[in-house]
Design a protein around this motif. Structure first.
Motif, PDB file in Angstrom:
ATOM      1  N   ALA A 234       0.833  -1.211   0.000  1.00  0.00           N
ATOM      2  CA  ALA A 234       0.000   0.000   0.000  1.00  0.00           C
ATOM      3  C   ALA A 234       0.863   1.255   0.000  1.00  0.00           C
ATOM      4  O   ALA A 234       0.563   2.227  -0.710  1.00  0.00           O
ATOM      5  N   TRP A 235       1.927   1.261   0.780  1.00  0.00           N
ATOM      6  CA  TRP A 235       2.839   2.415   0.775  1.00  0.00           C
ATOM      7  C   TRP A 235       3.483   2.588  -0.601  1.00  0.00           C
ATOM      8  O   TRP A 235       3.653   3.709  -1.086  1.00  0.00           O
ATOM      9  N   PHE A 236       3.832   1.470  -1.214  1.00  0.00           N
ATOM     10  CA  PHE A 236       4.441   1.524  -2.543  1.00  0.00           C
ATOM     11  C   PHE A 236       3.448   2.117  -3.551  1.00  0.00           C
ATOM     12  O   PHE A 236       3.804   2.957  -4.386  1.00  0.00           O
ATOM     13  N   GLY A 237       2.192   1.661  -3.457  1.00  0.00           N
ATOM     14  CA  GLY A 237       1.173   2.205  -4.349  1.00  0.00           C
ATOM     15  C   GLY A 237       0.956   3.684  -4.140  1.00  0.00           C
ATOM     16  O   GLY A 237       0.834   4.464  -5.094  1.00  0.00           O
ATOM     17  N   LYS A 238       0.889   4.102  -2.866  1.00  0.00           N
ATOM     18  CA  LYS A 238       0.710   5.525  -2.576  1.00  0.00           C
ATOM     19  C   LYS A 238       1.867   6.354  -3.137  1.00  0.00           C
ATOM     20  O   LYS A 238       1.654   7.435  -3.699  1.00  0.00           O
ATOM     21  N   ALA A 239       3.077   5.829  -2.993  1.00  0.00           N
ATOM     22  CA  ALA A 239       4.238   6.557  -3.524  1.00  0.00           C
ATOM     23  C   ALA A 239       4.094   6.768  -5.017  1.00  0.00           C
ATOM     24  O   ALA A 239       4.380   7.862  -5.543  1.00  0.00           O
TER      25      ALA A 239
END
Length: 548
Positions: A234-239
């Motif tokens: 999820a953090w990767f997607g947000k980035a």
């Protein structure tokens, strides 16, 4: 055909069988055979199991173990199948006997026999949902997506909605021709409302991010992080979303979570950071953020060679060579078996011109990798810069002995020996080695340039020097070093107008960064009577150090 899954299923069933069989009286021979089997002495176990079924033909478990042992030998697969069938005849209701026979059919390319068995097993044992996934795999082999979807419905009815079923259903629907992906993912969104997991939320976020619906994507990523605050996908997607939106504060904050996760492969992180740092202006603008990224990487992977090399290169490019040298030194020590780690450290010392340190560490690396001419060459360069010419010469000659038939190594080494002899003031041997290199490769530009330039310094064979130098600028017309050599030879031959034109071209391609080229250009301008312009270049040259 090999059937590893079939064997694995048999082995997994053994513990259950042992419990079941233990409830019934068994012969001493069967128990002894079972002990041999469990200890891995399968040949002796097989012999005793065969004797057991001769003495007790109704022992279905012994038949099963014979099948398990025979299945490990490709030449005995048919016999294994026969023994499985015999076990089923003796105990028709045994789930594991029937299931492993179905798997045997699957892994020997007989789905037409496997499917009816699996379908009957699902009817007899409806709560064993692993069976349904086996059926789905068979249906997909036949491209029967509708049956696969119907089977998923049965799993949902038995177990309720689950993450794996939701993702499998999405994958199946996307395989259908003329499917609208939007409708599939909205379906998954409805499914997610009843089965909320971080993974499903992130998958939905990834889809909506890929279709540029940023607010929807961010909502799903945030929901994933509410369930699991450090859920890296999820953090990767947000980035990724914040990067597209150019919201770089949020981008780096999200990316930092990814970089801190020690379970994400270092190679994946390194590839992304290398891409980000390929733009020097971007790095300068967000220097503090990149420093934090490097710290996160170092914390997550303190001994990973790929990460250490990445950080060392970053620190070197951002003007912190001391930090770069230290981390690359540690990397070489942490990975004494890695040739790449050694070379990365040594090249960094070479670029920094830390000659004694380079010589010492190259010696350590040579002891670890004695067959590498590259390491000998690096040490020879360091020794020559330290004016330890005899030791450098010995290294170059060792390279020649090491690779007597490698023409690439030979021409480079002869070229280096030529340069070394020139440093020693021995022009005769310098030119002799240049000639050896050119005999191997008449168009080898480094030798052509140096040979021509040193001849020009001595004022000898200027026509020969001019022809050699002309070849280099024909091959590399924008190389300022080669242009300088050619223009300087033209000046020595009295062709200053032509030389001026070559120097002007060199100025456009880096000539202004070389003290020698600036001085040569100034001399030519002064010779042509352009004293004011010559003075400008003299001053520029005077402001530079001799190394520039």
């Amino acid at each position: 055909m090999e059937s590893p899954r079939f064997l694995r299923k048999i082995v997994c069933a053994i513990a259950l069988l042992c419990v079941t069989i233990g409830l019934h009286a068994q012969s001493a021979k069967y128990i002894e055979a079972l002990k041999y089997y469990q200890n891995g002495e399968v040949a002796e176990a097989l012999r005793l199991f065969r004797e057991e079924v001769q003495e007790n033909p109704a022992n279905d478990a012994a038949c099963y173990y014979i099948a398990a042992i025979c299945s490990n030998d490709p030449d005995q697969r048919a016999e294994a199948e026969t023994w499985l069938k015999r076990a089923i005849e003796l105990d028709p209701d045994n789930f594991w006997y029937r299931y492993n026979l179905a798997l045997c059919y699957l892994h020997t390319d007989r789905p037409e026999l496997a499917v009816p068995m699996l379908e009957q097993l699902t009817a007899d044992f409806p709560k064993k949902t692993d069976l349904y996934f086996d059926l789905i795999n068979v249906y997909l082999t036949d491209n029967d997506i509708e049956k696969a979807l119907t089977t998923l419905d049965k799993i949902d009815a038995i177990r309720g909605k689950s993450e794996i079923v939701g993702l499998t259903r999405t994958e199946l629907l996307l395989k259908k021709p003329d499917t609208n992906p939007d409708s599939v993912y909205w379906m998954l969104g409805d499914y997610y409302q009843e089965c909320r997991t971080p993974r499903l939320a992130s998958v939905l976020g990834d889809y909506f991010a890929s279709t540029y619906r940023d607010s929807v994507a961010l909502r799903y990523y945030d929901e994933a992080l509410e369930m699991e605050p450090e859920y890296t996908p999820a953090w990767f997607g947000k980035a990724g979303v914040y990067q597209m939106l150019r919201q770089y504060g949020n981008f780096f904050s999200s990316l930092s979570h990814v970089m801190r996760d020690p379970y994400v492969q270092p190679e994946i992180k390194a590839a992304q950071v290398e891409q980000l740092t390929s733009n020097p202006q971007f790095v300068r603008t967000f220097s503090e953020e990149f420093d934090q990224i490097m710290l996160d990487l170092r914390t997550a992977h303190p001994t990973d060679s790929t990460i250490n090399a990445l950080i060392g290169g970053f620190w070197y490019r951002t003007g912190r060579p001391e930090l770069a040298v230290e981390i690359m030194r540690q990397n070489m020590e942490q990975h004494p078996e890695s040739f790449d780690a050694a070379m990365q450290f040594l090249f960094l010392l070479y670029y920094q011109q830390y000659w004694p340190t380079l010589a010492d560490n190259a010696t350590v690396a040579i002891q670890r990798f004695p067959d590498s001419p590259d390491l000998l060459q690096l040490r020879a360069i360091a020794l020559s810069q330290m004016k330890e010419y005899q030791e450098a010469q010995q290294d170059y000659e060792a390279i020649l002995r090491m690779r007597p038939k490698d023409t690439t190594v030979l021409k480079v080494t002869y070229s280096s020996l030529g340069d070394l002899y020139h440093q020693m003031g021995d022009s005769k041997n310098a030119y002799k080695n240049y000639e050896k290199a050119l005999k191997i490769d008449p168009d080898y530009n480094p030798v052509l340039n140096n040979y021509a330039y040193y001849l020009s310094l001595e004022g000898k064979n200027l026509k020969k020097a001019k022809e050699m130098s002309r070849k280099t600028i024909t091959a590399e017309p924008d190389n300022p070093t080669y242009l300088d050599t050619y223009a300087w030879i033209l000046h020595l031959l009295g062709q200053d107008i032509e030389a001026k034109a070559i120097f002007k071209h060199a100025m456009l391609y880096g000539g202004k960064d070389s003290k020698t080229i600036l001085e040569h250009y100034a001399i030519v301008l002064e010779t042509l009577g352009e004293k004011d312009l010559a003075n400008i270049y003299y001053k520029q040259a005077a402001a530079m150090s001799d190394d520039e």
